[in-house]
Design a protein around this motif. Structure first.
Motif, short mmCIF file in Angstrom:
data_model
loop_
_atom_site.label_atom_id
_atom_site.label_comp_id
_atom_site.label_asym_id
_atom_site.label_seq_id
_atom_site.Cartn_x
_atom_site.Cartn_y
_atom_site.Cartn_z
N GLN A 198 0.82 -1.21 0.00
CA GLN A 198 0.00 0.00 0.00
C GLN A 198 0.85 1.26 0.00
O GLN A 198 0.52 2.27 -0.64
CB GLN A 198 -0.93 0.00 1.21
CG GLN A 198 -2.05 -1.04 1.14
CD GLN A 198 -2.90 -1.05 2.39
OE1 GLN A 198 -2.60 -0.33 3.36
NE2 GLN A 198 -3.96 -1.86 2.38
N MET A 199 1.96 1.19 0.75
CA MET A 199 2.84 2.36 0.82
C MET A 199 3.46 2.67 -0.54
O MET A 199 3.56 3.84 -0.94
CB MET A 199 3.94 2.11 1.85
CG MET A 199 4.81 3.34 2.08
SD MET A 199 6.12 3.00 3.25
CE MET A 199 7.11 1.89 2.27
N GLU A 200 3.86 1.63 -1.26
CA GLU A 200 4.45 1.84 -2.58
C GLU A 200 3.43 2.42 -3.56
O GLU A 200 3.77 3.26 -4.42
CB GLU A 200 5.01 0.52 -3.12
CG GLU A 200 6.24 0.05 -2.36
CD GLU A 200 6.72 -1.31 -2.84
OE1 GLU A 200 6.01 -1.88 -3.71
OE2 GLU A 200 7.75 -1.80 -2.33
N ASP A 201 2.18 1.96 -3.40
CA ASP A 201 1.13 2.48 -4.27
C ASP A 201 0.80 3.94 -3.97
O ASP A 201 0.42 4.73 -4.85
CB ASP A 201 -0.14 1.64 -4.13
CG ASP A 201 0.05 0.23 -4.66
OD1 ASP A 201 0.98 0.05 -5.48
OD2 ASP A 201 -0.69 -0.68 -4.23
N GLU A 202 0.95 4.31 -2.69
CA GLU A 202 0.56 5.65 -2.27
C GLU A 202 1.70 6.65 -2.32
O GLU A 202 1.49 7.83 -2.03
CB GLU A 202 0.00 5.60 -0.84
CG GLU A 202 -1.29 4.81 -0.69
CD GLU A 202 -2.47 5.45 -1.43
OE1 GLU A 202 -2.46 6.70 -1.58
OE2 GLU A 202 -3.35 4.72 -1.85
N LYS A 203 2.92 6.17 -2.63
CA LYS A 203 4.05 7.09 -2.67
C LYS A 203 3.82 8.21 -3.71
O LYS A 203 4.11 9.38 -3.41
CB LYS A 203 5.33 6.33 -3.01
CG LYS A 203 6.04 5.75 -1.82
CD LYS A 203 7.36 5.10 -2.24
CE LYS A 203 8.08 4.50 -1.06
NZ LYS A 203 9.37 3.89 -1.46
N GLU A 204 3.36 7.80 -4.83
CA GLU A 204 3.16 8.76 -5.90
C GLU A 204 1.97 9.67 -5.62
O GLU A 204 1.96 10.84 -6.01
CB GLU A 204 2.97 8.04 -7.22
CG GLU A 204 4.19 7.25 -7.65
CD GLU A 204 3.96 6.49 -8.94
OE1 GLU A 204 2.82 6.57 -9.45
OE2 GLU A 204 4.89 5.82 -9.39
N LYS A 205 0.97 9.08 -4.91
CA LYS A 205 -0.26 9.84 -4.67
C LYS A 205 -0.12 10.78 -3.49
O LYS A 205 -0.74 11.84 -3.45
CB LYS A 205 -1.44 8.91 -4.44
CG LYS A 205 -1.76 8.04 -5.64
CD LYS A 205 -2.93 7.12 -5.32
CE LYS A 205 -3.26 6.21 -6.49
NZ LYS A 205 -4.39 5.31 -6.18
N ALA A 206 0.63 10.34 -2.46
CA ALA A 206 0.66 11.16 -1.23
C ALA A 206 2.08 11.24 -0.71
O ALA A 206 2.46 10.54 0.23
CB ALA A 206 -0.26 10.60 -0.19
N SER A 207 2.92 12.06 -1.35
CA SER A 207 4.30 12.22 -0.91
C SER A 207 4.37 12.90 0.45
O SER A 207 5.33 12.71 1.20
CB SER A 207 5.09 13.03 -1.95
OG SER A 207 4.47 14.29 -2.15
N ARG A 208 3.32 13.70 0.80
CA ARG A 208 3.32 14.41 2.07
C ARG A 208 3.21 13.42 3.26
O ARG A 208 3.69 13.71 4.35
CB ARG A 208 2.17 15.39 2.14
CG ARG A 208 2.28 16.52 1.11
CD ARG A 208 1.09 17.43 1.25
NE ARG A 208 1.15 18.51 0.26
CZ ARG A 208 0.20 19.44 0.12
NH1 ARG A 208 -0.87 19.40 0.92
NH2 ARG A 208 0.32 20.39 -0.80
#
Length: 369
Positions: A198-208
């Motif tokens: 999930q973290m890898e998927d969300e890296k691009e979406k939520a860098s903050r």
């Protein structure tokens, strides 16, 4: 201890008898017919000899091995007892009563000295009786000491069995805990992988939110490490319990080997003594497990079966149905059970020796033969 106590007892008995005999002889050795002494019809020496000899004849301990030597002398050294024969020519003449009376009067006015020498001989009836008594007492003490040791050994066996049961229970509990921890580990590992994905998927979406997610991953990894450490600790405890169980198992195996060593000697003794019997291996093993008192009782029954089976009291027939040979049950020592049957060659085969506690297993064995 019996020889030491025996020596002191013999010495004490010698002292006691010497004092007693001395006191009693002092009271009787000068007693007699005073008129006959003063008339000269009997000499005081003969009177003393008669009194002391009569006293000694009435003492049964002398025939049992007590050696008594008595001497009576005057103060001037003349021996009055034991009596001796005079060898001079005057002794052949008829004694003069007046002269005898004068001599009796002189002796009675003198101080008489009584000496009693008493010894209790070794290897005599009385000394052997004392020694046998002390040996018998010592054997009784040793017998009760042996019985207390046997009871203690049985208690130790019971405590060992309880300890093994307790350790097996702990093993079961820790095994279940280990299985639970393994499941938790798999669950945590799966969750960690899921979070990482999930973290890898969300890296691009939520860098903050990257820093927060990293912290969560670190927390999960620490929790995983904690669970792994707990699993290692539980595994070490299980290994320790296994080692203790192995030690107790070895102890029981050692006792079992001791029982196996006793089997050949008992079988050889039974085969030698009871020629008319055939004794099964299970019966011999059951005999070894009995207490000493029950062994004596059951061997009385075995002896009766060997000599004349009709004198043995039978409780019941265990198997008399079609397809089974008749097996007879005999009770001994209230809880003991003995099963036997008659073989085709008219001999008797002792099949099982056991107790009420082993009766279920014994009957199962009888159904299979």
């Amino acid at each position: 201890m019996p020889p030491v106590v025996y020596i002191f007892s013999v010495q004490s008995l010698e002292t006691h008898l010497k004092n007693r005999y001395t006191s009693e002889i002092e009271n009787i050795y000068t007693c007699g017919d005073t008129d006959a002494l003063f008339e000269g019809s009997i000499s005081i020496r003969d009177s003393i000899d008669k009194n002391i000899n009569r006293y000694l004849r009435n003492k049964p301990l002398i025939s049992w091995g007590v050696d008594v030597k008595v001497t009576v002398t005057t103060k001037k050294g003349a021996i009055l007892y034991p009596a001796f024969f005079e060898n001079d020519a005057t002794s052949l003449l008829q004694p003069d009563p007046t002269q005898i009376a004068n001599e009796n009067y002189k002796v009675m006015n003198e101080e008489l000295i009584l000496n009693v020498d008493l010894k209790v001989g070794h290897n005599t009836l009385i000394s052997n009786t004392i020694l046998i008594f002390y040996i018998f007492v010592s054997l009784i003490i040793l017998y009760y000491h042996y019985r207390s040791g046997l009871i203690k050994a049985k208690q130790d066996d019971i405590e060992k069995e309880k300890e093994i049961d307790r350790l097996l229970g702990l093993k079961k509990i820790y095994t279940e805990k280990l299985m639970t921890l393994g499941q938790d580990r798999k669950k945590l590992t799966s969750e960690a992988k899921k979070i990482k994905n999930q973290m890898e998927d969300e890296k691009e979406k939520a860098s903050r939110n990257e820093d927060g997610m990293i912290k969560e991953i670190i927390s999960l990894e620490k929790e995983t490490e904690t669970n792994l450490a707990l699993q290692i600790k539980q595994q070490e405890e299980i290994d320790s319990l296994k080692e203790k169980i192995n030690q107790y198992t070895k102890s029981l195996q050692k006792e079992s080997r001791q029982k196996t060593k006793n089997y050949p000697s008992i079988k050889k003794r039974f085969d030698t003594i009871y020629k008319n019997l055939s004794i099964n291996e299970r019966a011999i093993n059951g005999f070894i497990d009995l207490t000493d008192d029950m062994k004596i009782k059951v061997e009385e029954i075995i002896h009766q079966l060997n000599e004349d089976p009709k004198f043995v009291s039978i409780k019941r027939k265990v198997f008399g149905k079609k397809g089974h040979e008749t097996v007879l049950e005999v009770i001994f020592a209230y809880k003991g059970r003995l099963y036997y049957r008659k073989t085709k060659d008219s001999k008797i085969e002792v099949l099982v020796i056991g107790t009420k506690n082993t009766q279920v297993k014994d009957l199962e064995f009888l159904e299979k033969i």
